[in-house]
Write an enzyme that holds these catalytic residues in place. Structure first.
Site, PDB file in Angstrom:
ATOM      1  N   LYS A 193      -6.444 -23.365  34.728  1.00 26.52           N
ATOM      2  CA  LYS A 193      -5.330 -24.248  34.365  1.00 26.52           C
ATOM      3  C   LYS A 193      -5.649 -25.065  33.128  1.00 26.52           C
ATOM      4  O   LYS A 193      -4.742 -25.466  32.379  1.00 26.52           O
ATOM      5  CB  LYS A 193      -4.950 -25.146  35.548  1.00 26.52           C
ATOM      6  CG  LYS A 193      -6.091 -25.976  36.141  1.00 26.52           C
ATOM      7  CD  LYS A 193      -6.247 -27.328  35.489  1.00 26.52           C
ATOM      8  CE  LYS A 193      -7.415 -28.102  36.076  1.00 26.52           C
ATOM      9  NZ  LYS A 193      -7.574 -29.440  35.457  1.00 26.52           N
ATOM     10  N   THR A 250      -1.910 -31.016  34.850  1.00 21.89           N
ATOM     11  CA  THR A 250      -2.720 -30.960  33.636  1.00 21.89           C
ATOM     12  C   THR A 250      -1.875 -30.638  32.405  1.00 21.89           C
ATOM     13  O   THR A 250      -2.229 -31.036  31.295  1.00 21.89           O
ATOM     14  CB  THR A 250      -3.842 -29.918  33.793  1.00 21.89           C
ATOM     15  OG1 THR A 250      -4.473 -30.096  35.058  1.00 21.89           O
ATOM     16  CG2 THR A 250      -4.901 -30.074  32.720  1.00 21.89           C
TER      17      THR A 250
END
Length: 336
Positions: A193, A250
């Site tokens: 990610k 994120t």
């Protein structure tokens, strides 16, 4: 039941996790490489370098003596940046109790070997310790965890009893922990990610908004899932906290170091100047190199990761990278 816990790594995430454990009543000692950081945590209840804005629990202690920190610990939580986990844990292992439960909360892939953190640990831990090894990951900015903002994460272990033990160790009214048997998937979700978040930051730095971000998140998740399944992970893990949850956080949160690096790249700054100003580690910068090579070895198409890597390593302009993604041949939407 109170336990003796060692947390290795006094960056923002290690400090936040140590705070959770100390507030839960566990005798928690945090290892800091810098003596001044250790002293400030113990005496002033502040981490002046990595989490200066948060007051830490008075019961939390810190030391720069790694052997002393881990020697009597029942649980050892490794929160070292991924590229240094092998070296630090090799130094710590001779001082660990054989029955110590080891938990990894580092998110990344070792660039030289392309190993996940569980594979790095397998090189230094005993077979019994590896059988009980756990991984903790999920959508969790350190500063918010330290301030006790409601947060949900996941702990993965091949041993259900160990997963439950770690779950009870960390869980409280502001920090909820779920269990999962998929160590590979949880490890990869936490690492991959960060690469997508760099891309989301680049797009934001170029001035693009919600449409572009949504496209990057969705197609980034498809890339993560494809590589994860090819490497033995469970597909549904990427729909959970360690996959979609951490990816959304994120890619959208201003506290994300990886998104911030990408944003500044999108605005025209050089990677060298950005990293030169940062004390904390943006894991995605190194992970991007590993991901592109893993994708090649497993014959998995990962265009977003490839373009992010080209920006970081080959000097490709952010605008050209985005144009490359948008001008690819039309195709059906696929997740595998």
């Amino acid at each position: 039941m109170s336990r003796e816990v060692a947390v290795i790594g006094a960056g923002s995430w290690g400090t936040a996790l140590a705070s959770v454990l100390a507030r839960n009543g566990h005798a928690t000692t945090l290892w800091a490489r810098e003596e001044e950081v250790a002293r400030s945590i113990t005496e002033a209840h502040r981490n002046p370098v990595y989490l200066p804005e948060v007051e830490l629990p008075a019961a939390l202690r810190a030391s720069s003596d790694l052997a002393r920190v881990v020697r009597s610990a029942e649980v050892v939580v490794s929160v070292v940046p991924s590229q240094f986990v092998g070296a630090v844990m090799a130094e710590a292992v001779p001082h660990l109790a054989p029955e110590a439960l080891v938990v990894s909360a580092s998110k990344g892939i070792e660039i030289n070997s392309l190993r996940r953190m569980d594979q790095v640990m397998d090189e230094v831990l005993s077979a019994d310790q590896m059988a009980r090894f756990s991984v903790l990951s999920g959508p969790s900015f350190a500063a918010e965890v330290a301030r006790e903002a409601p947060t949900a994460v996941v702990v993965a272990s091949r041993d259900p009893e160990s997963a439950r033990s770690v779950q009870h160790l960390f869980q409280n009214r502001s920090f909820r922990v779920y269990t999962n048997p998929d160590v590979v998937g949880v490890e990869l979700g936490g690492a991959l990610k960060n690469v997508v978040a760099l891309g989301a930051g680049v797009a934001a730095g170029l001035g693009f908004g919600h449409n572009t971000r949504a496209a990057l998140i969705t197609r980034g998740l498809a890339e993560m899932t494809r590589l994860g399944v090819a490497m033995g992970a469970r597909r549904d893990t990427f729909s959970g906290l360690a996959g979609m949850g951490d990816l959304v956080l994120t890619c959208t949160g201003d506290l994300s170091r990886n998104r911030t690096v990408g944003f500044r790249l999108g605005q025209g700054e050089s990677l060298e100047s950005i990293l030169g100003e940062m004390r904390a580690v943006a894991e995605g910068v190194k992970t991007a190199e590993a991901v592109v090579e893993l994708a090649r070895r497993h014959e998995v198409e990962m265009p977003i990761a490839s373009e992010v890597h080209a920006i970081l390593v080959q000097g490709r302009s952010p605008r050209e990278a985005l144009d490359n993604l948008m001008s690819r041949d039309p195709k059906p939407e696929q997740w595998s």
